[in-house]
Scaffold this motif. Structure first.
Motif, mmCIF file in Angstrom:
data_model
loop_
_atom_site.group_PDB
_atom_site.id
_atom_site.type_symbol
_atom_site.label_atom_id
_atom_site.label_comp_id
_atom_site.label_asym_id
_atom_site.label_seq_id
_atom_site.Cartn_x
_atom_site.Cartn_y
_atom_site.Cartn_z
ATOM 1 N N PRO A 497 -95.324 -36.473 -30.055
ATOM 2 C CA PRO A 497 -95.869 -35.502 -31.064
ATOM 3 C C PRO A 497 -95.217 -35.545 -32.404
ATOM 4 N N GLN A 498 -93.845 -36.053 -32.379
ATOM 5 C CA GLN A 498 -93.201 -36.174 -33.611
ATOM 6 C C GLN A 498 -93.449 -37.276 -34.471
ATOM 7 N N LEU A 499 -94.004 -38.320 -33.722
ATOM 8 C CA LEU A 499 -94.481 -39.391 -34.435
ATOM 9 C C LEU A 499 -95.916 -39.251 -35.011
ATOM 10 N N GLY A 500 -96.620 -38.486 -34.225
ATOM 11 C CA GLY A 500 -97.937 -38.073 -34.814
ATOM 12 C C GLY A 500 -98.002 -37.149 -35.916
ATOM 13 N N TRP A 501 -96.923 -36.324 -35.893
ATOM 14 C CA TRP A 501 -96.694 -35.447 -37.098
ATOM 15 C C TRP A 501 -96.796 -36.164 -38.388
ATOM 16 N N VAL A 502 -95.972 -37.490 -38.288
ATOM 17 C CA VAL A 502 -95.896 -38.253 -39.619
ATOM 18 C C VAL A 502 -97.102 -38.933 -39.667
ATOM 19 N N ILE A 503 -97.495 -39.656 -38.647
ATOM 20 C CA ILE A 503 -98.727 -40.599 -39.019
ATOM 21 C C ILE A 503 -99.852 -39.747 -39.330
ATOM 22 N N TYR A 504 -100.170 -38.609 -38.967
ATOM 23 C CA TYR A 504 -101.457 -37.778 -39.279
ATOM 24 C C TYR A 504 -101.103 -36.999 -40.702
ATOM 25 N N SER A 505 -100.036 -37.052 -41.170
ATOM 26 C CA SER A 505 -99.754 -36.399 -42.449
ATOM 27 C C SER A 505 -100.427 -36.726 -43.561
ATOM 28 N N ARG A 506 -100.931 -36.046 -44.566
ATOM 29 C CA ARG A 506 -101.733 -36.132 -45.660
ATOM 30 C C ARG A 506 -100.843 -36.633 -46.776
ATOM 31 N N ILE A 507 -100.161 -37.942 -46.634
ATOM 32 C CA ILE A 507 -99.373 -38.655 -47.638
ATOM 33 C C ILE A 507 -99.851 -40.086 -47.492
ATOM 34 N N SER A 508 -99.556 -40.887 -48.360
ATOM 35 C CA SER A 508 -99.959 -42.372 -48.415
ATOM 36 C C SER A 508 -99.061 -43.099 -47.354
ATOM 37 N N VAL A 509 -99.789 -44.266 -46.903
ATOM 38 C CA VAL A 509 -99.164 -45.204 -45.966
ATOM 39 C C VAL A 509 -97.854 -45.756 -46.340
ATOM 40 N N GLU A 510 -97.367 -45.945 -47.831
ATOM 41 C CA GLU A 510 -96.436 -46.285 -48.183
ATOM 42 C C GLU A 510 -95.130 -45.341 -48.013
ATOM 43 N N ASP A 511 -95.736 -43.950 -48.021
ATOM 44 C CA ASP A 511 -94.586 -43.016 -48.173
ATOM 45 C C ASP A 511 -94.353 -42.792 -46.598
ATOM 46 N N LYS A 512 -95.387 -42.903 -45.799
ATOM 47 C CA LYS A 512 -95.059 -42.888 -44.144
ATOM 48 C C LYS A 512 -94.149 -44.231 -43.992
ATOM 49 N N ARG A 513 -94.324 -45.158 -44.285
ATOM 50 C CA ARG A 513 -93.538 -46.388 -44.044
ATOM 51 C C ARG A 513 -92.136 -46.319 -44.217
ATOM 52 N N LYS A 514 -91.992 -45.609 -45.514
ATOM 53 C CA LYS A 514 -90.339 -45.116 -45.980
ATOM 54 C C LYS A 514 -89.690 -44.034 -45.052
ATOM 55 N N ILE A 515 -90.556 -43.052 -44.655
ATOM 56 C CA ILE A 515 -90.094 -42.204 -43.728
ATOM 57 C C ILE A 515 -89.732 -42.574 -42.241
ATOM 58 N N LEU A 516 -90.762 -43.298 -42.047
ATOM 59 C CA LEU A 516 -90.634 -43.986 -40.720
ATOM 60 C C LEU A 516 -89.551 -44.885 -40.374
ATOM 61 N N ALA A 517 -88.992 -45.646 -41.380
ATOM 62 C CA ALA A 517 -88.220 -46.847 -40.980
ATOM 63 C C ALA A 517 -87.528 -47.220 -42.378
ATOM 64 N N LEU A 518 -87.944 -47.368 -43.600
ATOM 65 C CA LEU A 518 -87.263 -48.152 -44.582
ATOM 66 C C LEU A 518 -86.160 -47.105 -45.083
ATOM 67 N N ASN A 519 -86.215 -45.998 -45.230
ATOM 68 C CA ASN A 519 -85.361 -45.180 -45.678
ATOM 69 C C ASN A 519 -83.906 -45.171 -44.918
ATOM 70 N N MET A 520 -84.145 -44.993 -43.431
ATOM 71 C CA MET A 520 -83.117 -45.097 -42.491
ATOM 72 C C MET A 520 -82.509 -46.388 -42.339
ATOM 73 N N GLU A 521 -83.097 -47.715 -42.584
ATOM 74 C CA GLU A 521 -82.853 -49.029 -42.559
ATOM 75 C C GLU A 521 -81.735 -49.165 -43.767
ATOM 76 N N ARG A 522 -81.961 -48.615 -44.905
ATOM 77 C CA ARG A 522 -81.164 -48.798 -45.900
ATOM 78 C C ARG A 522 -80.069 -47.803 -45.810
ATOM 79 N N ILE A 523 -80.086 -46.900 -45.240
ATOM 80 C CA ILE A 523 -78.979 -46.126 -44.732
ATOM 81 C C ILE A 523 -77.865 -46.836 -43.669
ATOM 82 N N ILE A 524 -78.425 -47.422 -42.716
ATOM 83 C CA ILE A 524 -77.657 -48.092 -41.844
ATOM 84 C C ILE A 524 -77.070 -49.284 -42.430
ATOM 85 N N LYS A 525 -77.749 -50.015 -43.412
ATOM 86 C CA LYS A 525 -77.146 -51.341 -43.699
ATOM 87 C C LYS A 525 -76.070 -50.824 -44.798
ATOM 88 N N ARG A 526 -76.031 -49.964 -45.182
ATOM 89 C CA ARG A 526 -74.682 -49.475 -46.223
ATOM 90 C C ARG A 526 -73.546 -49.504 -45.544
#
Length: 529
Positions: A497-526
């Protein structure tokens, strides 16, 4: 394989309070979301019937849905105690009503045989199911019955089908007891987001007694859809839960209605396919070697291997994790469980080290061991159990260490959360702070928006059972998708359900990609560790 037709048993239309300006409420909103998420039918209550007057609300419902056969009316009734309610039998017949809901707490009457027996007997005779909200835990406002009251009604009226709505996963043991005892009790899963909850219910009580429910507009329909679509049950059982069970209870025939085409992530989720873009879970837990962790609530299939396999099925590539034991009872023993997971699946699990300051004898020794030697990258100070404010001096050495090595800390809400985060995020600018459980709701999120905007090292983490519809869209608009990270809180909650909440949200695919991984990837790499 029979066609899967989705029939949502738990929706509202109409104005309600308190309401955030970003929350949806109208019949047009419901119809739009149904089409977008692939829901063919919805059983609906009008909020006027709940919050003002059942007769006026029921009449308004019929007027608003008269040109929409995909919306099935659910009437709110009450016992005729003061002469305000018409004869229930003719009232239901005249309006061809096949579903009834009661609000005994909101409408201030006893939910017992003496007060409501006439309604119970009539519904039983006419084979009309009764919907009642119970087991809602924290959400007492709409908790309309006790488990003892439901037990009595199911016992006294074995041919009355009772649907428990809104029951939360924390109440699993009480709900399972009643499900085992009463064959005439059904459940929707809008708040019952127990890890593998659908699988457990289907195996132990039969898929026939589970109904698809979202609680829209308060919750995301997409979250409910993903919960079912990613469940590990047979296609036949998914057909039953999606809509057949409710249609059978109401005595109606379903026809699949066309839905709109979504983006590639939504269409993959509709098919229950592994999501192809990168996903990092910033907030997860583990049990021990047992399949179920006991105590506060059953954490079903919470062991290391199962969490890994579940993530593989959903497409979650990396998982930032702390064991349940580490935050709940013994941080040293619990951190060892987290370490086992990292050793077994080093490319998948990333460790949060948890600490309770009152049991730390030597901060330098512990910090060196867990971070420099064992290579944990995250910090998990768990306020709900230790009850030590984040700006308390007892956390100072931990935060100073995290700041020095550019780690990240996952913070759960405290009693003075806004002021504490404001203070420590300024004191430790190289330590990233992930604010857990933004999904609590709009007010909680709004209280924190200015800190997220002000501080580059503070981020929203989403997960919560509420999965509020429209909240992700609000956050993206207010702070930008760069300041939000995805989490599941598995295996307390099921991750789907938590994944579906993001996937079905009314935002762009690029915004979804950032939320789903890219932002956390950047935080971890720091991290310097």
């Amino acid at each position: 394989m029979r066609e899967r037709i989705y029939f949502d048993c738990f929706t509202y239309i109409g104005k309600f309070t308190p309401k955030d300006e970003n929350q949806l409420y109208s019949i047009d909103h419901l119809l739009s979301e149904m089409k977008r998420c692939g829901i063919s039918y919805a059983l609906t209550v009008h909020t006027l019937a709940r919050d003002y007057d059942p007769i006026i609300g029921n009449k308004t419902l019929l007027e608003e849905i008269k040109s929409h056969p995909e919306i099935i009316p659910c009437f709110v009734l009450m016992p005729d105690i003061t002469g305000e309610f018409p004869d229930v039998d003719s009232y239901l017949s005249d309006n061809s009503i096949r579903a009834v809901k009661l609000y005994p707490k909101l409408h201030r009457y006893f939910f017992d045989e003496y007060t409501c027996g006439k309604i119970f007997r009539l519904l039983e005779e006419r084979e009309i199911p009764l919907f009642i909200e119970a087991g809602r835990g924290f959400d007492e406002r709409y908790n309309q019955a006790t488990f003892a009251e439901i037990d009595a009604i199911c016992s006294n009226h074995p041919n009355l089908n009772v649907v428990l709505q809104g029951g939360r996963w924390e109440e699993a043991r009480r709900i399972f007891t009643l499900m085992r005892k009463h064959r005439n009790l059904y459940i929707d899963f809008s708040s019952f987001q127990l890890n593998c909850g659908i699988e457990y219910l289907a195996e132990n009580f039969g898929a026939e007694r589970i109904l698809f429910g979202s609680e829209f507009p308060l919750k995301s329909i997409g979250a409910a859809r993903a919960f079912l679509d990613y469940s590990d049950i047979s296609d036949e059982d998914k057909v039953k839960i999606a809509g057949d069970n409710l249609a059978k209870l109401l005595g109606i025939k379903l026809y699949r209605l066309d839905d709109s085409l979504g983006d590639e992530l939504i269409e993959s989720a509709k098919r229950g396919e592994r999501i192809k873009v990168q996903i990092i879970d910033a907030h997860a837990h583990l049990g021990d070697e047992n399949e179920i962790v006991s105590g506060y609530t059953p954490l079903i299939k919470s062991g290391i291997d199962f969490v890994f396999k579940r993530n593989e099925a959903l497409g979650i590539k990396k998982c930032c994790v702390s064991s349940w034991l580490s935050i709940w009872a013994d941080h040293k023993l619990g951190n060892e469980i987290t370490l086992k997971a990292i050793r077994k699946y080093p490319d998948h699990f990333i460790g949060y080290a948890s600490f309770n300051p009152v049991y730390v004898d030597d901060w330098e020794e512990e910090l060196n061991y867990w971070f420099c030697v064992k290579k944990f990258k995250g910090i998990k100070p768990y306020y709900p159990k230790v009850l030590i404010s984040y700006n308390d001096k007892r956390w100072r050495k931990l935060f100073e260490f995290g700041n020095k090595f550019k780690l990240y800390a996952l913070l759960h809400p405290s009693d003075n959360f806004v002021d504490e985060v404001d203070e420590i995020s300024s004191l430790y600018p190289d330590l990233d702070f992930l604010l857990a459980h933004t999904g609590i709701g709009f007010k909680h999120a709004r209280d924190l928006v200015y800190i997220i905007k002000e501080r580059g090292n503070v981020f929203f983490e989403l997960t919560f059972t509420n999965v509020p519809d429209g909240l992700i869209e609000f956050l993206v608009e207010e702070v930008g998708s760069d300041k939000i990270v995805f989490g599941t809180d598995q295996p307390m909650r099921d991750p789907a359900p938590q994944l579906g909440w993001v996937i079905y949200s009314r935002i762009s695919v690029e915004d979804k990609r950032k939320i789903l991984a890219l932002n956390m990837e950047r935080i971890i790499k720091r991290s310097l560790i």
